[in-house]
Scaffold this motif. Sequence first.
Motif, PDB file in Angstrom:
ATOM      1  N   GLN A 239       0.825  -1.206   0.000  1.00 53.62           N
ATOM      2  CA  GLN A 239       0.000   0.000   0.000  1.00 53.62           C
ATOM      3  C   GLN A 239       0.862   1.260   0.000  1.00 53.62           C
ATOM      4  O   GLN A 239       0.567   2.228  -0.713  1.00 53.62           O
ATOM      5  CB  GLN A 239      -0.928   0.005   1.216  1.00 53.62           C
ATOM      6  N   ASP A 242       2.293   1.828  -3.423  1.00 49.66           N
ATOM      7  CA  ASP A 242       1.277   2.295  -4.367  1.00 49.66           C
ATOM      8  C   ASP A 242       0.960   3.773  -4.149  1.00 49.66           C
ATOM      9  O   ASP A 242       0.766   4.531  -5.119  1.00 49.66           O
ATOM     10  CB  ASP A 242       0.011   1.454  -4.212  1.00 49.66           C
ATOM     11  N   GLN A 444      -7.698   0.983   7.788  1.00 51.63           N
ATOM     12  CA  GLN A 444      -8.648   1.346   6.732  1.00 51.63           C
ATOM     13  C   GLN A 444      -9.534   2.520   7.149  1.00 51.63           C
ATOM     14  O   GLN A 444      -9.882   3.368   6.329  1.00 51.63           O
ATOM     15  CB  GLN A 444      -9.500   0.131   6.360  1.00 51.63           C
TER      16      GLN A 444
END
Length: 487
Positions: A239, A242, A444
């Motif tokens: 993550q 990215d 999240q």
Amino acid sequence: MRSRSSRGVAVAASVAALGACSFAPHYQVPKTAPPPPAYRELADWKTAQPADAMPKGDWWTIYRDDSLSALETKAEAANQNLKAAFARLQQARADTRIARADLFPSLSAKATATRARVSPNSPQYIAGAPTEGTDFDVEADLSYELDLWGRVRNEVAAARATQQASAADLAAIRLSIHAEVATDYFGLRSYDTQRQLLDKTVEDYAKALELEQTLFDGGAAALSDLEQAKAQLHTAETQAADVRLLRNQLEHAIAVLVGESPSSFRLAVNPLPQDATPPRLDPGMPSALLERRPDVAEAERRVSAANAQIGVARAAYFPQFVLTGAGGFNSVHASSWIGAPSLFWSVGPTVTMPLFEGGRLLAQTSRAKAAYSEQVADYRNTVLTAYQEVEDNLAALRQLEIESNTQALAVEATGIALQKSQDRYLAGLVTYLEVASTETAALQAQLSRINIQARRLDASVLLVKALGGGWSENMNPNPSEARVGEN
């Protein structure tokens, strides 16, 4: 004498009346659906009460971010799309001057000195005349079209309306570019915030993996817990990588917008503060929107240009009156070139009347009318789109503010759940799987909070764009409401 004078006045009046003739339809701004009394999405949404809501100047200064202002200044000076739009405006201005030139007479002059030989066997040869000779000629030619049917004046009107449309197009492109710089900039800062969070998460997960490895080596942890810790770490690393990719792509996009090479352009890492919120905006009344949107002005001016072109097409059915004149000096000897005996002149009108064009003129008129209908439809669609964009972004700001509040509660709840889960794990009451699941949920939740924050800022910028841009500093009476600046 009196009757001759009266006839002269009548002729002059007739010519003046013909000169005022135009076959373009009387222009009126096309009617659209009546504007609503208020924006629907403003219901239950508190707005600021600025002293002046009309667009003025550098609207991005309401975000109180010096880095953003510096980027906007660079874009204004160096963006290539802006330069191209300005060049198109310059072309349109030149086209207007070209069209206006036909309102005036054209005058040209030329001078020639030609030595020639005539064949004695030519049918033009006169027996006994010399076969060689010199022709000296200087002359001026005058031409002027009497614009009796308004063709030239409608060409000028169409060119002028197109020029005004180009000016509005430049304003629309400028607004779009400044808005894109702002949205890309806030997006980049959002990725910096995510990167900061993910880097910290990777660091925490790496420590957790070390602990799990120690426990596993000592026989106090299961293999599944160890592999879960590894998977969790590598997922967070993915993550983070990215986010770096997306951040780099936005940095490259900003470089192009400000006219710099992406290879050498750099923006320092600058995460958004956790309390960064968009400023409150007053959208004003829907009835004022059409006066503030440059794309609406552009569409309306193109309707006006198409209307004038109908007059141009209709004028082609009627005779074209052109006054022509010529005069100068012509001689076969240089010594007598410029003199009264060598003087010549001619003057007279030319009338051209179309008799048969095979349906060309009718087709040109039909085409001009169809082009007008197209521009009217485009104008009305632009108006509807303007209202839609304002409503969309008002809705986005209202709903995202609700989402921001609920997501803050979710972040708080997952944080508490994570702490309890870690305590239970250290007490040996649960497996590491529960800790990993809770950590993932907490991560999240925080990423979603950052995403909502970025979307709120984007919606704010897009609302300013939808309203025509150019807001003044005093539109936000409470500066503390807008906290987007440097971290």
